[in-house]
Design an enzyme around this catalytic site. Structure first.
Site, PDB file in Angstrom:
ATOM      1  N   SER A 150      18.041  -4.060   5.793  1.00  0.00           N
ATOM      2  CA  SER A 150      18.305  -2.622   5.751  1.00  0.00           C
ATOM      3  C   SER A 150      19.774  -2.379   6.073  1.00  0.00           C
ATOM      4  O   SER A 150      20.407  -3.195   6.770  1.00  0.00           O
ATOM      5  CB  SER A 150      17.433  -1.914   6.795  1.00  0.00           C
ATOM      6  N   GLY A 164       5.151   3.142  -0.659  1.00  0.00           N
ATOM      7  CA  GLY A 164       6.590   3.091  -0.878  1.00  0.00           C
ATOM      8  C   GLY A 164       7.094   2.042  -1.851  1.00  0.00           C
ATOM      9  O   GLY A 164       6.611   1.930  -2.985  1.00  0.00           O
ATOM     10  N   GLY A 210       0.807  -1.225   0.000  1.00  0.00           N
ATOM     11  CA  GLY A 210       0.000   0.000   0.000  1.00  0.00           C
ATOM     12  C   GLY A 210       0.835   1.267   0.000  1.00  0.00           C
ATOM     13  O   GLY A 210       0.278   2.371   0.037  1.00  0.00           O
ATOM     14  N   ASP A 228      -1.848  -5.155   2.756  1.00  0.00           N
ATOM     15  CA  ASP A 228      -1.354  -4.092   3.631  1.00  0.00           C
ATOM     16  C   ASP A 228      -2.311  -3.947   4.812  1.00  0.00           C
ATOM     17  O   ASP A 228      -3.510  -4.212   4.683  1.00  0.00           O
ATOM     18  CB  ASP A 228      -1.253  -2.764   2.845  1.00  0.00           C
ATOM     19  N   ASP A 246      -2.694  -7.980   8.479  1.00  0.00           N
ATOM     20  CA  ASP A 246      -1.661  -7.608   9.452  1.00  0.00           C
ATOM     21  C   ASP A 246      -0.664  -8.767   9.493  1.00  0.00           C
ATOM     22  O   ASP A 246      -0.967  -9.844  10.009  1.00  0.00           O
ATOM     23  CB  ASP A 246      -2.302  -7.396  10.831  1.00  0.00           C
ATOM     24  N   VAL A 247       0.516  -8.558   8.920  1.00  0.00           N
ATOM     25  CA  VAL A 247       1.457  -9.680   8.798  1.00  0.00           C
ATOM     26  C   VAL A 247       1.973 -10.169  10.154  1.00  0.00           C
ATOM     27  O   VAL A 247       2.517 -11.273  10.262  1.00  0.00           O
ATOM     28  CB  VAL A 247       2.669  -9.333   7.890  1.00  0.00           C
ATOM     29  N   TYR A 297      14.824  -2.262  15.133  1.00  0.00           N
ATOM     30  CA  TYR A 297      14.792  -2.374  13.661  1.00  0.00           C
ATOM     31  C   TYR A 297      16.028  -3.132  13.150  1.00  0.00           C
ATOM     32  O   TYR A 297      15.921  -4.039  12.314  1.00  0.00           O
ATOM     33  CB  TYR A 297      14.751  -0.948  13.088  1.00  0.00           C
ATOM     34  N   ALA A 298      17.215  -2.760  13.702  1.00  0.00           N
ATOM     35  CA  ALA A 298      18.453  -3.422  13.249  1.00  0.00           C
ATOM     36  C   ALA A 298      18.409  -4.915  13.601  1.00  0.00           C
ATOM     37  O   ALA A 298      18.810  -5.764  12.792  1.00  0.00           O
ATOM     38  CB  ALA A 298      19.662  -2.760  13.900  1.00  0.00           C
ATOM     39  N   THR A 349      10.598   7.322   0.671  1.00  0.00           N
ATOM     40  CA  THR A 349       9.240   6.794   0.904  1.00  0.00           C
ATOM     41  C   THR A 349       8.729   7.403   2.218  1.00  0.00           C
ATOM     42  O   THR A 349       9.512   8.007   2.961  1.00  0.00           O
ATOM     43  CB  THR A 349       9.253   5.257   1.087  1.00  0.00           C
TER      44      THR A 349
END
Ligand SMILES: NC(=O)c1ccc[n+]([C@@H]2O[C@H](COP(=O)([O-])OP(=O)(O)OC[C@H]3O[C@@H](n4cnc5c(N)ncnc54)[C@H](O)[C@@H]3O)[C@@H](O)[C@H]2O)c1
Length: 436
Positions: free
Chosen positions: A331, A202, A200, A222, A246-247, A344-345, A379
């Site tokens: 990332s 980016g 949905g 999404d 919702d994954v 996140y990392a 994005t």
């Protein structure tokens, strides 16, 4: 197991050739005829007779007969129509001498033998022409290609109507099967079903648009269903569906896979998966709330695990021989342990490990799994990055600019397509050179 199989194979071949020689000797003695004569005199239909003659020439120990076999192939490959008769006549004469066949006695040999040789040459020539055609990259916008495909279909399946120029029927005559070299239609994504999570917005949205252009059918999944619908509105027409998913929740992911069958039919399966859904909840590690840590891992890592597991299971259950391709998202944050992004990392580093394991375990099912490592891509996700940090990052980026979603999507399209058929377990950095 493999070695035992090979042993049996060799044993069987040895036994076959031993008894073949025995039987040939016995028949030669009792009938006074060679194998070629027996085939020509037998009550075969034309095609079977040619096949049997071809087999006999191929298996013959006589260099003269072997030469006939290879000459038929070489003139067929060279598309030499003019020399065909000459070579066939020479081949007939050479056979008569080699096999000591007296045509005054065996009057019925020459004609059927000559017809067989012409037929063998003919279909070898047809196959050679088809192979040349298959080497052409199909361009749906080129009218002459469309005409060529239509002609080909009519020749190969004269009794059947072709539903559409780009349709699954092509697999029936050998195009776009498990062998990428027989694919006549671009990157091999046409008519494949793709699931794109995070479609949905980016990068996910850019992937959906590219895949739609390649004629894939897409489930745009999404949490933000409005975003997914907007993506579909911006895409080339096709059988696409917007799904609210919702994954991070297994039940939600299961319903998404059920949607594949509800939409495309019970025998269908998604063979392409892009795990683009992701979120950030930044903060210094000593201040980070456990729920913020969990949420980021739940979406990026667990979400990728849930979708990947179900995608692999359904592909294996439905035995999709043309294979599958999964693309995950890491990332550069994982690579350098970006400050303020412990959650996140960690999640993205986990995705890299997951990707490698899936690649190893699924290789035998022809399911490939790779990941992209984007740098800073323009994005909504990076809109909140403070300007001074962004400027610092751009200073460190050799290409000196942010990336566009389409620039990552192009790499993902490549990883999904047959063009990357020998790549699995790879991490492809798309960062303009940031943190090499
Ligand atoms: N943009 C960048 O610079 C960058 C850099 C490195 C990695 N990435 C990764 O690329 C991927 C795509 O990011 P983007 O930049 O397109 O971000 P984006 O925010 O534009 O898109 C992410 C999409 O994921 C969806 N999403 C979030 N949580 C979800 C959930 N639980 N279930 C389903 N959908 C959910 C969002 O609604 C959104 O549409 C992400 O995995 C991100 O971590 C992006």
């Amino acid at each position: 197991m493999y070695i035992i199989g090979q042993l049996f194979n060799h044993l069987f071949t040895a036994i076959y050739f031993f008894f073949r020689k025995l039987l040939k000797g016995f028949l030669r003695k009792t009938t006074g005829l060679c194998e070629l004569q027996r085939i020509c005199y037998a009550d075969y239909s034309n095609a079977y007779r040619s096949k049997a003659i071809e087999n006999s020439l191929r298996l013959s120990k006589s260099p003269v007969l072997q030469k006939i076999d290879s000459e038929l192939t070489s003139i067929a490959l060279a598309d030499q129509l003019a020399h065909r008769w000459e070579i066939v006549e020479k081949a007939v004469e050479a056979t008569l001498v080699t096999k000591c066949i007296n045509t005054n006695i065996h009057t019925d040999f020459i004609l059927p033998y000559r017809i067989c040789l012409v037929q063998i040459y003919g279909y070898r020539q047809l196959i050679a022409r088809l192979d040349k055609l298959r080497a052409i990259t199909f361009d749906p916008n080129d009218e002459s290609h469309q005409k060529l495909l239509k002609t080909l279909w009519e020749k190969l399946c004269p009794d059947r109507k072709l539903d559409g120029l780009i349709s699954k029927q092509w697999t029936e005559i050998g195009f776009q099967g498990s062998d990428p070299s027989t694919d006549f239609r671009g990157m091999g994504l046409s008519n494949r079903i793709a699931i794109v999570t995070g479609g949905g917005s980016g990068i996910g949205r850019a992937v959906c648009k590219l895949l739609a252009k390649e004629n894939a059918s897409i489930i745009v999944a999404d949490r933000n269903v409005k975003g997914a619908q907007e993506t579909i509105a911006s895409m080339t027409e096709g059988q696409h569906v917007a799904a609210e998913v919702d994954v991070a929740k297994l039940d939600s992911v299961k319903s998404m896979f059920e949607l594949v069958n509800k939409t495309y039919g019970s025998e269908e399966v998604a063979t392409l998966l892009v795990n683009s859904a992701g979120i950030t909840k930044d903060g210094w590690v000593i201040d980070m709330k456990p729920e913020d840590f969990d949420q980021v891992l739940d979406v990026s890592l667990k979400g990728t695990f849930y979708t990947t597991q179900l995608a692999c299971k359904t592909m294996i259950d439905k035995k999709k021989s043309d294979g599958g391709s999964i693309v995950n998202f890491s990332s550069v944050s994982a690579k350098i342990g970006n400050m303020g992004q412990a959650n996140y990392a960690a999640a993205k580093a986990g995705v890299e490990g997951l990707t490698r394991t899936v690649a190893r375990e699924m290789g035998k099912y022809n399911i490939r799994c790779n990941a992209v490592i984007p740098g800073f891509i323009e994005t909504p996700m990076v809109e909140t990055v403070p300007e001074h940090i962004m400027q610092g990052m751009l200073f460190l980026t050799p290409l000196g600019r942010k990336g566009q979603p389409e620039e990552v999507a192009n790499v993902i399209k490549f990883l999904l397509s047959k063009e990357s058929s020998y790549i699995t377990g790879a991490m492809l950095q798309v960062s303009g050179g940031l943190f090499l």
